[in-house]
Scaffold this active site. Structure first.
Site, PDB file in Angstrom:
ATOM      1  N   LYS A 193      45.248  74.791  32.629  1.00 26.64           N
ATOM      2  CA  LYS A 193      45.509  76.102  33.208  1.00 26.64           C
ATOM      3  C   LYS A 193      46.261  76.968  32.224  1.00 26.64           C
ATOM      4  CE  LYS A 193      47.275  73.472  35.801  1.00 26.64           C
ATOM      5  NZ  LYS A 193      48.080  72.570  36.555  1.00 26.64           N
TER       6      LYS A 193
ATOM      7  N   GLU B  65      41.382  62.590  41.882  1.00 25.07           N
ATOM      8  CA  GLU B  65      42.807  62.621  42.270  1.00 25.07           C
ATOM      9  C   GLU B  65      42.994  63.317  43.618  1.00 25.07           C
ATOM     10  OE1 GLU B  65      45.077  65.724  41.493  1.00 25.07           O
ATOM     11  OE2 GLU B  65      43.842  66.750  40.002  1.00 25.07           O
TER      12      GLU B  65
HETATM   13  N1  PSU Z   1      45.599  71.622  38.265  1.00 26.15           N
HETATM   14  C1  PSU Z   1      45.174  72.273  39.367  1.00 26.15           C
HETATM   15  N2  PSU Z   1      45.559  71.862  40.576  1.00 26.15           N
HETATM   16  C2  PSU Z   1      46.377  70.796  40.700  1.00 26.15           C
HETATM   17  C3  PSU Z   1      46.814  70.093  39.531  1.00 26.15           C
HETATM   18  C4  PSU Z   1      46.404  70.544  38.332  1.00 26.15           C
HETATM   19  O1  PSU Z   1      44.462  73.243  39.293  1.00 26.15           O
HETATM   20  O2  PSU Z   1      46.697  70.463  41.840  1.00 26.15           O
HETATM   21  C5  PSU Z   1      47.681  68.868  39.674  1.00 26.15           C
HETATM   22  C6  PSU Z   1      46.994  67.637  39.039  1.00 26.15           C
HETATM   23  O3  PSU Z   1      47.116  66.569  39.956  1.00 26.15           O
HETATM   24  C7  PSU Z   1      47.834  67.371  37.810  1.00 26.15           C
HETATM   25  C8  PSU Z   1      49.190  67.821  38.289  1.00 26.15           C
HETATM   26  O4  PSU Z   1      47.805  66.017  37.421  1.00 26.15           O
HETATM   27  O5  PSU Z   1      48.911  69.015  39.005  1.00 26.15           O
HETATM   28  C9  PSU Z   1      50.185  68.050  37.185  1.00 26.15           C
HETATM   29  O6  PSU Z   1      51.424  68.296  37.773  1.00 26.15           O
HETATM   30  P1  PSU Z   1      52.756  68.312  36.895  1.00 26.15           P
HETATM   31  O7  PSU Z   1      52.643  69.535  36.045  1.00 26.15           O
HETATM   32  O8  PSU Z   1      53.863  68.380  37.908  1.00 26.15           O
HETATM   33  O9  PSU Z   1      52.750  67.045  36.095  1.00 26.15           O
END
Ligand code: PSU
Ligand code: MN
Length: 285
Positions: free
Chosen positions: A140, A8
């Site tokens: 996380k 990604e």
């Molecule tokens: N975890 C990380 N860094 C990130 C992400 C997750 O340590 O940049 C990103 C991934 O692309 C994940 C997204 O799919 O955050 C999820 O975001 P949201 O909670 O807005 O759906």
């Protein structure tokens, strides 16, 4: 195609500081290759979906300042409006689905946010409908982990822990949350995906791969930092798509860069396992 590993681009554009982001993206690609897979970093440039960004294109996405963060729901906006956009896990999965890619490696998927009403990542919904293997260091611990696990279960996502029996917490290899399904080899991940296909069961296989022990942070130390990062997000009124990037950069500040080092380590580790899984998938038939 079977050896492809989707990577990604949100982690590059919004998850890591500029400079380190580019370097890490290339190191992830290298880790995939060294383990027998073919890396395909996915992103959107000027409205064009690119499956397999070049190094120059990765650099562009990593350095530009007006890059959208798109989940599945926002892909069509980015393409219609000819925007540059970084894809989250959900968007990367949706694009992989139409590109015939079956393995994705990321740092951590999104989930259910803590202490906030109804902020649930699209990643979970996409995992429920796209049959592919997603390698993640758990989630996380800035998230509500038990609720995330419940949501994943509700949505029919198969979660297997790689060579452990607990659900890892991104920066921490160990956690109080148990996973009763363990796998011990890349081949086993492939077998499970193939069984889902044979049985006509939709949805992904989430491979929870713990961060290497040497780079794992202490759970209690991290919990204190997270409390404080969440408080400053609240004080500053940060929410929605901005929340995850904000918390990650605040944690890096509060930990003197320790969370950043562990983030990079687990990204490479997951890319390596993604490479092994794709190689095993490619070696079949
Ligand atoms: N975890 C990380 N860094 C990130 C992400 C997750 O340590 O940049 C990103 C991934 O692309 C994940 C997204 O799919 O955050 C999820 O975001 P949201 O909670 O807005 O759906
Ligand atoms: Mn969200």
């Amino acid at each position: 195609m079977k050896k492809d590993v989707a990577l990604e681009s949100t982690v590059i554009a919004h998850g890591l500081p500029k400079g380190i982001n580019f370097e890490t993206a290339l190191n992830m690609e290298r880790a995939v290759r060294e383990n027998g897979g073919t890396p395909r970093t996915i992103g959107i440039l000027g409205g064009e979906i690119v499956v397999g960004l070049t190094n120059e294109q990765i650099k562009k996405l990593g350095m530009a300042s007006n890059v959208l963060k798109v989940g599945t729901a926002e892909i069509a906006y980015a393409t219609a409006m000819k925007r540059d956009a970084a894809t989250t896990v959900s968007a990367t999965m949706a694009i992989s689905r139409t590109s015939g890619i079956s393995v994705l490696a990321t740092g951590g998927i999104g989930g259910v946010h803590r202490d906030i009403d109804w902020d649930v990542s699209q990643d979970i919904i996409e995992l429920s409908r796209t049959r592919m293997i997603v390698v993640s260091a758990g989630v996380k611990s800035i998230l509500d982990v038990p609720k995330t696990l419940e949501f994943l279960e509700t949505f029919g996502v198969t979660i297997v822990a790689y060579r452990t029996d607990c659900f890892p917490l991104f920066h921490c290899s160990k956690s109080p949350y148990r996973i009763n399904l363990t796998i011990n080899s890349p081949e086993e991940a492939v077998q499970i995906l193939k069984e889902k296909e044979r049985l006509g069961i939709e949805g992904g296989v989430l491979v929870a791969n713990p961060i290497p022990e040497a780079d794992s942070m202490n759970f209690d130390e991290l919990s204190t930092l997270i409390e404080s990062a969440l408080k400053s997000a609240e004080t500053n009124g940060i929410s929605g798509k901005a929340l995850t990037p904000y918390l990650l950069s605040r944690l890096a500040e509060l930990s003197d860069g320790k969370t950043l080092d562990s983030n990079i380590s687990l990204l490479i580790n997951n890319a390596a396992l993604g490479g092994l899984i794709a190689a095993s998938f490619g070696a079949e038939q």
